[in-house]
Design a protein around this motif. Sequence first.
Motif, PDB file in Angstrom:
ATOM      1  N   MET A   1      49.531  69.057  71.858  1.00  0.00           N
ATOM      2  CA  MET A   1      49.142  69.309  73.258  1.00  0.00           C
ATOM      3  C   MET A   1      47.645  69.514  73.378  1.00  0.00           C
ATOM      4  N   THR A   2      47.060  68.828  74.301  1.00  0.00           N
ATOM      5  CA  THR A   2      45.622  68.978  74.499  1.00  0.00           C
ATOM      6  C   THR A   2      45.363  70.221  75.344  1.00  0.00           C
ATOM      7  N   SER A   3      44.419  71.052  74.886  1.00  0.00           N
ATOM      8  CA  SER A   3      44.014  72.167  75.735  1.00  0.00           C
ATOM      9  C   SER A   3      43.237  71.541  76.895  1.00  0.00           C
ATOM     10  N   SER A   4      43.276  72.153  78.064  1.00  0.00           N
ATOM     11  CA  SER A   4      42.703  71.492  79.235  1.00  0.00           C
ATOM     12  C   SER A   4      41.230  71.184  79.047  1.00  0.00           C
ATOM     13  N   ALA A   5      40.536  71.967  78.187  1.00  0.00           N
ATOM     14  CA  ALA A   5      39.101  71.733  78.024  1.00  0.00           C
ATOM     15  C   ALA A   5      38.788  70.619  77.040  1.00  0.00           C
ATOM     16  N   VAL A   6      39.790  70.194  76.250  1.00  0.00           N
ATOM     17  CA  VAL A   6      39.505  69.154  75.255  1.00  0.00           C
ATOM     18  C   VAL A   6      39.819  67.781  75.840  1.00  0.00           C
ATOM     19  N   PRO A   7      38.887  66.837  75.730  1.00  0.00           N
ATOM     20  CA  PRO A   7      39.195  65.497  76.232  1.00  0.00           C
ATOM     21  C   PRO A   7      40.436  64.955  75.517  1.00  0.00           C
ATOM     22  N   GLN A   8      41.231  64.170  76.229  1.00  0.00           N
ATOM     23  CA  GLN A   8      42.451  63.593  75.635  1.00  0.00           C
ATOM     24  C   GLN A   8      42.108  62.681  74.463  1.00  0.00           C
ATOM     25  N   THR A   9      41.057  61.887  74.639  1.00  0.00           N
ATOM     26  CA  THR A   9      40.676  60.955  73.575  1.00  0.00           C
ATOM     27  C   THR A   9      39.188  61.089  73.302  1.00  0.00           C
ATOM     28  N   VAL A  10      38.870  61.201  72.024  1.00  0.00           N
ATOM     29  CA  VAL A  10      37.472  61.375  71.618  1.00  0.00           C
ATOM     30  C   VAL A  10      37.129  60.273  70.618  1.00  0.00           C
ATOM     31  N   GLY A  11      36.035  59.591  70.878  1.00  0.00           N
ATOM     32  CA  GLY A  11      35.545  58.591  69.933  1.00  0.00           C
ATOM     33  C   GLY A  11      34.423  59.199  69.114  1.00  0.00           C
ATOM     34  N   VAL A  12      34.302  58.761  67.870  1.00  0.00           N
ATOM     35  CA  VAL A  12      33.199  59.226  67.025  1.00  0.00           C
ATOM     36  C   VAL A  12      32.551  57.981  66.422  1.00  0.00           C
ATOM     37  N   ILE A  13      31.242  57.870  66.564  1.00  0.00           N
ATOM     38  CA  ILE A  13      30.548  56.712  65.973  1.00  0.00           C
ATOM     39  C   ILE A  13      29.980  57.159  64.636  1.00  0.00           C
ATOM     40  N   GLY A  14      30.446  56.564  63.546  1.00  0.00           N
ATOM     41  CA  GLY A  14      29.979  56.946  62.213  1.00  0.00           C
ATOM     42  C   GLY A  14      30.934  57.946  61.596  1.00  0.00           C
ATOM     43  N   GLY A  15      31.723  57.495  60.624  1.00  0.00           N
ATOM     44  CA  GLY A  15      32.712  58.387  60.011  1.00  0.00           C
ATOM     45  C   GLY A  15      32.251  58.884  58.657  1.00  0.00           C
ATOM     46  N   GLY A  16      31.037  59.396  58.580  1.00  0.00           N
ATOM     47  CA  GLY A  16      30.533  59.994  57.342  1.00  0.00           C
ATOM     48  C   GLY A  16      30.891  61.464  57.304  1.00  0.00           C
ATOM     49  N   ARG A  17      30.064  62.220  56.595  1.00  0.00           N
ATOM     50  CA  ARG A  17      30.322  63.642  56.419  1.00  0.00           C
ATOM     51  C   ARG A  17      30.537  64.361  57.753  1.00  0.00           C
ATOM     52  N   MET A  18      29.618  64.166  58.682  1.00  0.00           N
ATOM     53  CA  MET A  18      29.703  64.881  59.952  1.00  0.00           C
ATOM     54  C   MET A  18      30.751  64.271  60.879  1.00  0.00           C
ATOM     55  N   GLY A  19      30.756  62.931  60.943  1.00  0.00           N
ATOM     56  CA  GLY A  19      31.672  62.258  61.867  1.00  0.00           C
ATOM     57  C   GLY A  19      33.123  62.603  61.596  1.00  0.00           C
ATOM     58  N   VAL A  20      33.504  62.609  60.325  1.00  0.00           N
ATOM     59  CA  VAL A  20      34.888  62.944  59.978  1.00  0.00           C
ATOM     60  C   VAL A  20      35.179  64.397  60.386  1.00  0.00           C
ATOM     61  N   GLY A  21      34.229  65.277  60.118  1.00  0.00           N
ATOM     62  CA  GLY A  21      34.418  66.691  60.477  1.00  0.00           C
ATOM     63  C   GLY A  21      34.576  66.878  61.979  1.00  0.00           C
ATOM     64  N   PHE A  97      16.389  56.571  64.742  1.00  0.00           N
ATOM     65  CA  PHE A  97      16.360  56.440  66.199  1.00  0.00           C
ATOM     66  C   PHE A  97      16.899  55.088  66.664  1.00  0.00           C
ATOM     67  N   ALA A  98      16.421  54.002  66.030  1.00  0.00           N
ATOM     68  CA  ALA A  98      16.810  52.664  66.492  1.00  0.00           C
ATOM     69  C   ALA A  98      18.316  52.475  66.336  1.00  0.00           C
ATOM     70  N   LEU A  99      18.846  52.917  65.205  1.00  0.00           N
ATOM     71  CA  LEU A  99      20.280  52.766  64.959  1.00  0.00           C
ATOM     72  C   LEU A  99      21.086  53.578  65.978  1.00  0.00           C
ATOM     73  N   LYS A 100      20.662  54.813  66.189  1.00  0.00           N
ATOM     74  CA  LYS A 100      21.408  55.668  67.126  1.00  0.00           C
ATOM     75  C   LYS A 100      21.357  55.081  68.535  1.00  0.00           C
ATOM     76  N   SER A 101      20.158  54.658  68.990  1.00  0.00           N
ATOM     77  CA  SER A 101      20.103  54.204  70.369  1.00  0.00           C
ATOM     78  C   SER A 101      20.840  52.877  70.534  1.00  0.00           C
ATOM     79  N   THR A 102      20.820  52.009  69.520  1.00  0.00           N
ATOM     80  CA  THR A 102      21.586  50.758  69.607  1.00  0.00           C
ATOM     81  C   THR A 102      23.073  51.055  69.726  1.00  0.00           C
ATOM     82  N   MET A 103      23.562  51.970  68.871  1.00  0.00           N
ATOM     83  CA  MET A 103      25.000  52.254  68.874  1.00  0.00           C
ATOM     84  C   MET A 103      25.426  52.963  70.167  1.00  0.00           C
TER      85      MET A 103
END
Length: 286
Positions: A1-21, A97-103
């Motif tokens: 169950m999603t708490s009302s404050a959490v978006p139903q679906t969340v995308g993450v760009i980059g599944g490295g150390r931080m992205g996976v977490g 910067f370039a990679l982040k802004s492109t993505m």
Amino acid sequence: MTSSAVPQTVGVIGGGRMGVGIAHAFLLAGARVVILERDSASAEVAEVGLTDAITRSVERRSTQESEDDLLARTGTTTDAADLAGTELVVEAVPEDFALKSTMLARVERVLEPTSYLASNTSSLSIDELASKLERPDRFLGLHFFNPVPSSTLVEIVRGERTGPGLVAEARGWVEAIGKTPIVVRNSPGFASSRLGVAIALEAIRMLEEGVASAEDIDTAMVLGYKFPVGPLRLTDMVGLDVRLGISDYLESTLGERFAAPALLRQLVEQGHLGRKSGQGFFTWTE
Ligand SMILES: NC(=O)c1ccc[n+]([C@@H]2O[C@H](COP(=O)([O-])OP(=O)(O)OC[C@H]3O[C@@H](n4cnc5c(N)ncnc54)[C@H](O)[C@@H]3O)[C@@H](O)[C@H]2O)c1
């Protein structure tokens, strides 16, 4: 169950150390998560990382859901179009910067106009990243800490063009995933890196001047000010090269007070990078 404050679906760009977490944190709070990676090999690594994190949280009983139920709400992809329909996308690709802004721009194009974009950048300007977007009012910084599961702080970075109401919305997300938000205006080093690096640089200068030993400087802060770990040991843990990079950046943006002490530069040149190389201000044997 999603708490009302959490978006139903969340995308993450980059599944490295931080992205996976980050994906794992939203997943445990009830969201469906999709990680976008650059190629299928990296997507597989991200999938394994997320599956391991899920297994650990089930074993530690930090969730009441079963491993299968959690896994059923995860996905990885190499196609930005698969993030269409997500309500929030957090970008966590390498600090370039370039990679982040492109993505960010690539993903913004497939999102509904009502969805939100965030960057987990540790040092880049949220205003400069926003300047490359069509809807800068729906963008802000969400700076998570490493390791994500045990770090309870999230810096919400408000850009000049971040829309009214989005910061309050972001506070809700952060609290719903069990973390504590602080709100920072976009500025170099935000709150955490700026203050953390300032203290570390002063500690290094004190060591350089022979004021006290590394051990004693750290003990001063641990016992005297209740720091959980001293500034020199923490610099070893973060990496001397990483801290040097931040200090160079802060010097260029905030001025000379952030100039790196010669000792820090010297140790990095000698390859003494802290825990990862076995030697920094302390010797690491593990
Ligand atoms: N590691 C930390 O301690 C820490 C802490 C706070 C914030 N951050 C910030 O988080 C961000 C990510 O850091 P990290 O440590 O997770 O890095 P990382 O190298 O572990 O992960 C980056 C991921 O991005 C993927 N990637 C690269 N190009 C991509 C592309 N074009 N499309 C999709 N995915 C792509 C890589 O394959 C990799 O899996 C950086 O901005 C960093 O500054 C890191």
